[in-house]
Design a protein around this motif. Sequence first.
Motif, short mmCIF file in Angstrom:
data_model
loop_
_atom_site.label_atom_id
_atom_site.label_comp_id
_atom_site.label_asym_id
_atom_site.label_seq_id
_atom_site.Cartn_x
_atom_site.Cartn_y
_atom_site.Cartn_z
N LYS A 29 -5.91 6.31 -3.26
CA LYS A 29 -5.78 5.10 -2.44
C LYS A 29 -4.54 4.30 -2.85
O LYS A 29 -3.83 3.78 -1.99
CB LYS A 29 -7.02 4.22 -2.57
N ARG A 33 -1.30 3.52 -0.52
CA ARG A 33 -0.86 2.14 -0.31
C ARG A 33 0.63 1.98 -0.61
O ARG A 33 1.36 1.33 0.14
CB ARG A 33 -1.68 1.22 -1.19
N ASN A 36 2.57 3.65 2.24
CA ASN A 36 2.56 2.83 3.46
C ASN A 36 3.48 1.62 3.34
O ASN A 36 4.15 1.24 4.30
CB ASN A 36 1.14 2.37 3.78
N GLU A 37 3.52 1.02 2.16
CA GLU A 37 4.41 -0.13 1.95
C GLU A 37 5.87 0.28 2.06
O GLU A 37 6.67 -0.42 2.68
CB GLU A 37 4.14 -0.75 0.59
#
Length: 117
Positions: A29, A33, A36-37
Motif C-alpha cells: 500500500k 501510494r 500514485n503521488e
Amino acid sequence: MMDELNDKYLKNLLKDSKVEMPFLDFEEKMMLRVKNEAQGKRIISKNMGLSWFFFFMGSVFGLGVSVTIPLLQLEWAGIDLQNLKYPLMLVVLFIIIWQLDEMLRLTLRQRKQKRLQ
C-alpha cells in the motif's frame, strides 16, 4: 569476556529495535501510494502548458467580447450597451489580473518543487 558482553548487549538492542509491519500488505500500500503521488506530480506538470494556453485563449476572448459588444448598436433589457462598456471591461480586466496572479503562483510553486526533488 568483554566482547561476549558487548555481543549480547548488541543482540538485545537489535532484537528490541525490530519493527513489525502493522498490516500484511502495508508495504504494498505504501509503495502504491508513493507511485500514485509521483504520477500525480507528472500529470500536474504536464498540464501546466495546457493551463497557460486556455488562460490566454480566455483572456483574448474576454477582451474581444468587451470591445465588440459596445460597438454593436443594441439594447438589452432597455439598457444601451454603450453604458456597459467600462464596467464590463473593468470586470474582465480584474478577472484576467486575478487569474494571471494565480497562474504565476502555481507555476512558480511547481518549478520550486521540481528543483527540490
